[in-house]
Design an enzyme around this catalytic site. Structure first.
Site, PDB file in Angstrom:
ATOM      1  N   SER A 134       0.863  -1.193   0.000  1.00 45.97           N
ATOM      2  CA  SER A 134       0.000   0.000   0.000  1.00 45.97           C
ATOM      3  C   SER A 134       0.890   1.229   0.000  1.00 45.97           C
ATOM      4  CB  SER A 134      -0.848  -0.004   1.272  1.00 45.97           C
ATOM      5  OG  SER A 134      -1.549   1.218   1.417  1.00 45.97           O
ATOM      6  N   TYR A 147      -2.178   0.654  10.860  1.00 48.57           N
ATOM      7  CA  TYR A 147      -2.136   0.128   9.487  1.00 48.57           C
ATOM      8  C   TYR A 147      -0.846   0.515   8.778  1.00 48.57           C
ATOM      9  CZ  TYR A 147      -3.609  -0.782   4.670  1.00 48.57           C
ATOM     10  OH  TYR A 147      -3.684  -1.242   3.377  1.00 48.57           O
TER      11      TYR A 147
HETATM   12  C1  8X3 Z   1      -5.047   1.605   1.419  1.00 49.55           C
HETATM   13  C2  8X3 Z   1      -4.496   2.941   1.090  1.00 49.55           C
HETATM   14  O1  8X3 Z   1      -4.171   5.351   1.897  1.00 49.55           O
HETATM   15  O2  8X3 Z   1      -6.196   4.216   2.604  1.00 49.55           O
HETATM   16  O3  8X3 Z   1      -4.059   0.628   1.471  1.00 49.55           O
HETATM   17  O4  8X3 Z   1      -4.081   3.640   3.578  1.00 49.55           O
HETATM   18  S1  8X3 Z   1      -4.752   4.070   2.357  1.00 49.55           S
END
Ligand code: 8X3
Length: 249
Positions: A134, A147
């Site tokens: 990501s 995350y």
């Molecule tokens: C998802 C992209 O920018 O929402 O992996 O974290 S973000």
């Protein structure tokens, strides 16, 4: 092409979104695809559609990973580590242990477990590992620490793997998407689809098929070409936090 001669691919997290689109695109490109995910009903429908193999897989569960990997055919050419996701958007001050633990399990430990188990077969098959990370593995944003930390770790694991596999024919590619409209935000916001929809409002987000395209392109380059990484975002997205909403893009 006959089943016996087709290259074999494993795609994790394949019951929806990027994983499902990637499985379809790989099947179109001639691969026999083994799809793994927790939602077996969806997985079986997909496997029927693409002439693939559906196997239950929860990458956060070591026993499930072992059972899955034991059932994968011996001849293997491609592993797409796509399973992962986000839970919550709380600042660090309100971070929830269970959300962080799940994100590390899904995005980091899961990737490691599946890769570790399938590496000998990938080496034998002069294979390719594609990790779907990501832009959150390269940037940070408020509320995203659990995350982004997990995705930074997934990127570090990917880069390390490339070093460790130096001298082998195994290729390692990192595909790093920005805003892709899938179930990602519905999962992050624990089923709040209204809040999830707002993430993609005022711009044309990427689709799962756009990412599948990147995967197929990377894996269909000649055997001597390693695509290290592809960072792919909608035109309206300049960074994780700079998004031109309402600009007609
Ligand atoms: C998802 C992209 O920018 O929402 O992996 O974290 S973000």
């Amino acid at each position: 092409m006959s089943g016996a001669r087709r290259k074999v691919a494993v795609v994790t997290g394949a019951s929806s979104g990027i994983g499902a689109a990637t499985a379809r695109a790989l099947a179109d490109a001639g691969y026999r695809v083994v799809v793994g995910a927790r939602r077996v009903d969806r997985l079986e429908a997909l496997a029927r559609e693409i002439g693939g193999i559906a196997l239950p897989l929860d990458v956060t569960d070591a026993v499930s990973v072992t059972e899955f990997c034991n059932a994968v055919p011996e001849r293997l050419h491609l592993l797409v580590n796509n399973a992962g996701g986000a839970q919550g958007l709380e600042p660090v001050a309100q971070a929830k242990d269970e959300d962080w633990a799940w994100m590390y399990q899904a995005n980091v430990l899961g990737l490691m477990r599946v890769t570790r188990a399938l590496l000998p077969r990938l080496e034998a098959g002069r294979g390719h590992i594609v990790n779907v990370t990501s832009i959150a593995g390269r940037e940070v944003y408020p509320g995203g620490a659990g995350y982004t930390a997990a995705k930074h770790a997934a990127v570090a694991v990917t880069r390390t793997l490339r070093l460790e596999l130096s001298g082998t024919p195994v290729r390692v590619t990192d595909i790093a998407p920005g805003l892709v409209e899938t179930e990602f935000s519905v999962v992050r916001f624990k089923g709040d689809s209204e809040r999830a929809a707002k993430v993609y409002q005022g711009l044309t987000p990427l689709t799962a098929e756009d990412i599948a395209d990147c995967v197929v392109w990377a894996v269909t380059r000649p055997a001597h070409v390693n695509i290290d990484e592809i960072v792919v975002k909608p035109v309206a997205q300049a960074s994780a936090t700079v998004v031109a909403r309402g600009a007609g893009l």
